[in-house]
Design a protein around this motif. Structure first.
Motif, PDB file in Angstrom:
ATOM      1  N   TYR A 147       0.804  -1.232   0.000  1.00  0.00           N
ATOM      2  CA  TYR A 147       0.000   0.000   0.000  1.00  0.00           C
ATOM      3  C   TYR A 147       0.830   1.272   0.000  1.00  0.00           C
ATOM      4  CZ  TYR A 147      -0.090   0.750   5.232  1.00  0.00           C
ATOM      5  OH  TYR A 147       0.191   0.991   6.561  1.00  0.00           O
ATOM      6  N   ASP A 148       0.306   2.239  -0.758  1.00  0.00           N
ATOM      7  CA  ASP A 148       0.926   3.552  -0.953  1.00  0.00           C
ATOM      8  C   ASP A 148      -0.164   4.538  -1.359  1.00  0.00           C
ATOM      9  OD1 ASP A 148       2.113   5.877  -1.972  1.00  0.00           O
ATOM     10  OD2 ASP A 148       2.579   4.908  -3.871  1.00  0.00           O
ATOM     11  N   ASP A 162       7.252  -7.538  14.568  1.00  0.00           N
ATOM     12  CA  ASP A 162       6.642  -7.997  13.310  1.00  0.00           C
ATOM     13  C   ASP A 162       7.751  -8.428  12.348  1.00  0.00           C
ATOM     14  OD1 ASP A 162       5.231  -8.199  10.810  1.00  0.00           O
ATOM     15  OD2 ASP A 162       3.682  -6.877  11.615  1.00  0.00           O
ATOM     16  N   LYS A 163       7.690  -9.676  11.895  1.00  0.00           N
ATOM     17  CA  LYS A 163       8.702 -10.215  10.993  1.00  0.00           C
ATOM     18  C   LYS A 163       8.268 -10.204   9.534  1.00  0.00           C
ATOM     19  CE  LYS A 163      11.301 -11.450  14.498  1.00  0.00           C
ATOM     20  NZ  LYS A 163      12.570 -10.717  14.805  1.00  0.00           N
ATOM     21  N   ASN A 164       7.063  -9.699   9.268  1.00  0.00           N
ATOM     22  CA  ASN A 164       6.519  -9.751   7.914  1.00  0.00           C
ATOM     23  C   ASN A 164       6.128  -8.384   7.393  1.00  0.00           C
ATOM     24  OD1 ASN A 164       6.546 -12.638   7.290  1.00  0.00           O
ATOM     25  ND2 ASN A 164       5.126 -12.814   9.010  1.00  0.00           N
ATOM     26  N   VAL A 165       6.888  -7.381   7.740  1.00  0.00           N
ATOM     27  CA  VAL A 165       6.636  -6.030   7.258  1.00  0.00           C
ATOM     28  C   VAL A 165       7.898  -5.509   6.568  1.00  0.00           C
ATOM     29  CG1 VAL A 165       7.272  -5.006   9.494  1.00  0.00           C
ATOM     30  CG2 VAL A 165       5.844  -3.715   7.881  1.00  0.00           C
ATOM     31  N   TYR A 166       7.696  -4.806   5.456  1.00  0.00           N
ATOM     32  CA  TYR A 166       8.805  -4.318   4.633  1.00  0.00           C
ATOM     33  C   TYR A 166       8.541  -2.870   4.248  1.00  0.00           C
ATOM     34  CZ  TYR A 166       9.522  -9.337   4.276  1.00  0.00           C
ATOM     35  OH  TYR A 166       9.704 -10.662   4.569  1.00  0.00           O
ATOM     36  N   TYR A 167       9.607  -2.091   4.158  1.00  0.00           N
ATOM     37  CA  TYR A 167       9.498  -0.679   3.773  1.00  0.00           C
ATOM     38  C   TYR A 167      10.395  -0.434   2.562  1.00  0.00           C
ATOM     39  CZ  TYR A 167      10.085   4.417   3.985  1.00  0.00           C
ATOM     40  OH  TYR A 167      10.134   5.755   3.679  1.00  0.00           O
ATOM     41  N   ILE A 168       9.835   0.228   1.532  1.00  0.00           N
ATOM     42  CA  ILE A 168      10.622   0.626   0.360  1.00  0.00           C
ATOM     43  C   ILE A 168      10.533   2.138   0.256  1.00  0.00           C
ATOM     44  CG2 ILE A 168      11.039   0.322  -2.105  1.00  0.00           C
ATOM     45  CD1 ILE A 168       9.357  -2.212  -1.996  1.00  0.00           C
ATOM     46  N   ASP A 169      11.643   2.822   0.381  1.00  0.00           N
ATOM     47  CA  ASP A 169      11.640   4.281   0.330  1.00  0.00           C
ATOM     48  C   ASP A 169      11.320   4.783  -1.075  1.00  0.00           C
ATOM     49  OD1 ASP A 169      12.339   6.757   1.951  1.00  0.00           O
ATOM     50  OD2 ASP A 169      13.567   7.030   0.155  1.00  0.00           O
ATOM     51  N   GLY A 170      10.718   5.955  -1.142  1.00  0.00           N
ATOM     52  CA  GLY A 170      10.342   6.534  -2.432  1.00  0.00           C
ATOM     53  C   GLY A 170      11.521   6.754  -3.350  1.00  0.00           C
ATOM     54  N   LYS A 171      12.678   7.036  -2.773  1.00  0.00           N
ATOM     55  CA  LYS A 171      13.882   7.224  -3.581  1.00  0.00           C
ATOM     56  C   LYS A 171      14.318   5.904  -4.191  1.00  0.00           C
ATOM     57  CE  LYS A 171      18.056  10.020  -3.452  1.00  0.00           C
ATOM     58  NZ  LYS A 171      18.792  11.020  -2.653  1.00  0.00           N
ATOM     59  N   GLU A 172      14.199   4.832  -3.431  1.00  0.00           N
ATOM     60  CA  GLU A 172      14.549   3.511  -3.945  1.00  0.00           C
ATOM     61  C   GLU A 172      13.606   3.092  -5.067  1.00  0.00           C
ATOM     62  OE1 GLU A 172      15.163  -1.087  -2.312  1.00  0.00           O
ATOM     63  OE2 GLU A 172      14.643   0.535  -0.927  1.00  0.00           O
ATOM     64  N   LEU A 173      12.326   3.468  -4.937  1.00  0.00           N
ATOM     65  CA  LEU A 173      11.353   3.130  -5.973  1.00  0.00           C
ATOM     66  C   LEU A 173      11.726   3.736  -7.320  1.00  0.00           C
ATOM     67  CD1 LEU A 173       8.056   3.590  -3.930  1.00  0.00           C
ATOM     68  CD2 LEU A 173       8.885   1.428  -4.883  1.00  0.00           C
ATOM     69  N   PRO A 229       2.696 -10.966   4.553  1.00  0.00           N
ATOM     70  CA  PRO A 229       3.675  -9.902   4.346  1.00  0.00           C
ATOM     71  C   PRO A 229       2.991  -8.613   3.890  1.00  0.00           C
ATOM     72  CG  PRO A 229       4.411 -11.945   3.338  1.00  0.00           C
ATOM     73  CD  PRO A 229       2.978 -12.152   3.726  1.00  0.00           C
ATOM     74  N   ILE A 230       3.410  -7.497   4.465  1.00  0.00           N
ATOM     75  CA  ILE A 230       2.877  -6.179   4.112  1.00  0.00           C
ATOM     76  C   ILE A 230       4.042  -5.297   3.687  1.00  0.00           C
ATOM     77  CG2 ILE A 230       1.663  -4.123   4.912  1.00  0.00           C
ATOM     78  CD1 ILE A 230       0.142  -5.871   6.881  1.00  0.00           C
ATOM     79  N   ILE A 231       3.908  -4.702   2.508  1.00  0.00           N
ATOM     80  CA  ILE A 231       4.931  -3.793   1.987  1.00  0.00           C
ATOM     81  C   ILE A 231       4.397  -2.375   2.080  1.00  0.00           C
ATOM     82  CG2 ILE A 231       6.295  -3.119  -0.028  1.00  0.00           C
ATOM     83  CD1 ILE A 231       6.154  -6.030  -0.970  1.00  0.00           C
ATOM     84  N   ILE A 232       5.125  -1.522   2.779  1.00  0.00           N
ATOM     85  CA  ILE A 232       4.748  -0.126   3.004  1.00  0.00           C
ATOM     86  C   ILE A 232       5.608   0.758   2.111  1.00  0.00           C
ATOM     87  CG2 ILE A 232       4.755   1.747   4.696  1.00  0.00           C
ATOM     88  CD1 ILE A 232       4.314  -0.392   6.865  1.00  0.00           C
ATOM     89  N   MET A 233       4.972   1.705   1.406  1.00  0.00           N
ATOM     90  CA  MET A 233       5.725   2.593   0.518  1.00  0.00           C
ATOM     91  C   MET A 233       5.181   4.019   0.617  1.00  0.00           C
ATOM     92  SD  MET A 233       6.082   0.219  -2.931  1.00  0.00           S
ATOM     93  CE  MET A 233       4.471   0.716  -3.548  1.00  0.00           C
TER      94      MET A 233
END
Length: 351
Positions: A239-240, A304-315, A270-274
């Motif tokens: 989600y973003d 929480d072992k199933n959460v991930y963050y992708i920074d906007g710069k990395e995207l 797993p949840i990916i936060i962006m």
């Protein structure tokens, strides 16, 4: 033997395509398989109209725009045609008509999906169109056709050689669909054609199913949409909605709330936060990104072992500031950059 269309004229699809032996089939019939959208009350939709009504006027307006929809099947027809009846047609100065209203065709001869061509919508169309794409042989293969990103589809017919075989498609990998929630970027604006949305690029990479719940200008993590997402059976949630939140305070009120609601309903998913995909971050977005990052940090602190963050710069790492059409919406270059960043995390999760 008479064809059923000769007996029941209501089943005959009128066409101006001059191709001997061309026969049309309703996309809703077997063995065709529809993914990402479904038919309800005369339109293909991405979620129930009742949920859209309870969410917001914007989501109600957009929930029948067919981003993420696909039809898949196997055939040895030497060509594929479409005849489509459409609802509202979206036109924009910075978004190609092929992206907002076109259908992309991909073929899989056994080594992954390859782009063939786009069923190109005529610029002046008002209620739909028809188009035919020729293949180079009559080999049995899988066909995937991507639905438009920003327009409505009311009826879809697939045209094949009348003597061609038609079979159910080779299944996706045995995983639940990935669910994406977010803004116009999630919906696919402004990819030049549907197959270049970042979710579809990821789908081809992993041969996986997905659901696109991107709502242009209208993703604000309302209670109704949170409840709907909680009800979905999914393998990963991404989600973003950074761009659609009115301000940082709105994100404080809703972002972690949405995470906690999804996590309660899906303890191991797993949840990916962006945050917004942005290489050079303007000052007004710094606080917003900190709020989103805090959701991730709090989850990690809770174990929480199933959460991930992708920074906007990395995207946007592959394209930097050259990856958008207007400073916000990705071009194909931008979407490929996003697909690389998100896809690498998905690979890590599934591996």
């Amino acid at each position: 033997m008479s064809r059923i269309e000769d007996v029941d004229k209501n089943l005959k699809v009128e066409t101006k395509i001059e191709k001997e032996g061309l026969k049309f089939y309703n996309a809703l019939s077997e063995p065709f398989k529809i993914y990402g959208v479904y038919m309800e009350d005369g339109k293909f939709r991405r979620l129930p109209e009742s949920v859209a009504k309870n969410t917001s006027p914007g989501v109600l307006s957009l929930h029948a725009r067919t981003a993420g929809g696909r039809i898949r099947f196997r055939t040895d027809s030497p060509y594929v045609a479409i005849n489509v009846k459409m609802g509202e047609i979206y036109r924009s100065s910075h978004f190609t008509l092929a992206g907002s209203s076109g259908f992309d065709m991909y073929r899989n001869d056994g080594d992954g999906e390859d782009y063939v061509k786009t069923f190109m919508p005529p610029y002046g169309m008002e209620v739909g169109y028809e188009s035919l794409i020729s293949l180079d042989d009559d080999k049995m293969r899988d066909i995937t056709i991507n639905f438009p990103l920003y327009s409505e589809v009311k009826e879809l017919y697939i045209g094949l050689d009348e003597n061609a075989r038609i079979e159910a498609p080779t299944p996706y990998v045995d995983k639940k669909p990935i669910v994406y929630y977010g803004s116009s970027i999630t919906q696919g604006g402004c990819a030049s054609r549907p197959g270049n949305s970042y979710q579809q690029i990821i789908s081809r990479r992993f041969n996986c199913d997905y659901v696109n719940l991107g709502f242009s200008g209208s993703a604000r993590a309302e209670d109704a949409i949170i409840e709907y997402v909680k009800s979905l059976d999914m393998s990963i949630f991404v989600y973003d909605y950074d761009w659609n939140a009115p301000n940082a305070q709105h994100l404080r009120n809703t972002h972690e709330k949405m995470f906690m609601a999804i996590r309660e309903a899906h303890p191991e998913t797993p949840i990916i936060i962006m945050p917004a995909p942005k290489w050079t971050l303007p000052n007004f977005m710094v606080e917003r990104r900190e709020v989103i990052l805090k959701t991730y940090e709090n989850a990690i602190a809770r174990g929480d072992k199933n959460v991930y963050y992708i920074d906007g710069k990395e995207l946007m790492a592959l394209c930097k500031d050259d990856g958008t059409v207007d400073g916000v919406h990705p071009t194909d270059f931008g979407f490929h950059s996003m697909a690389k960043a998100v896809g690498d995390i998905i690979e890590k999760i599934w591996r």
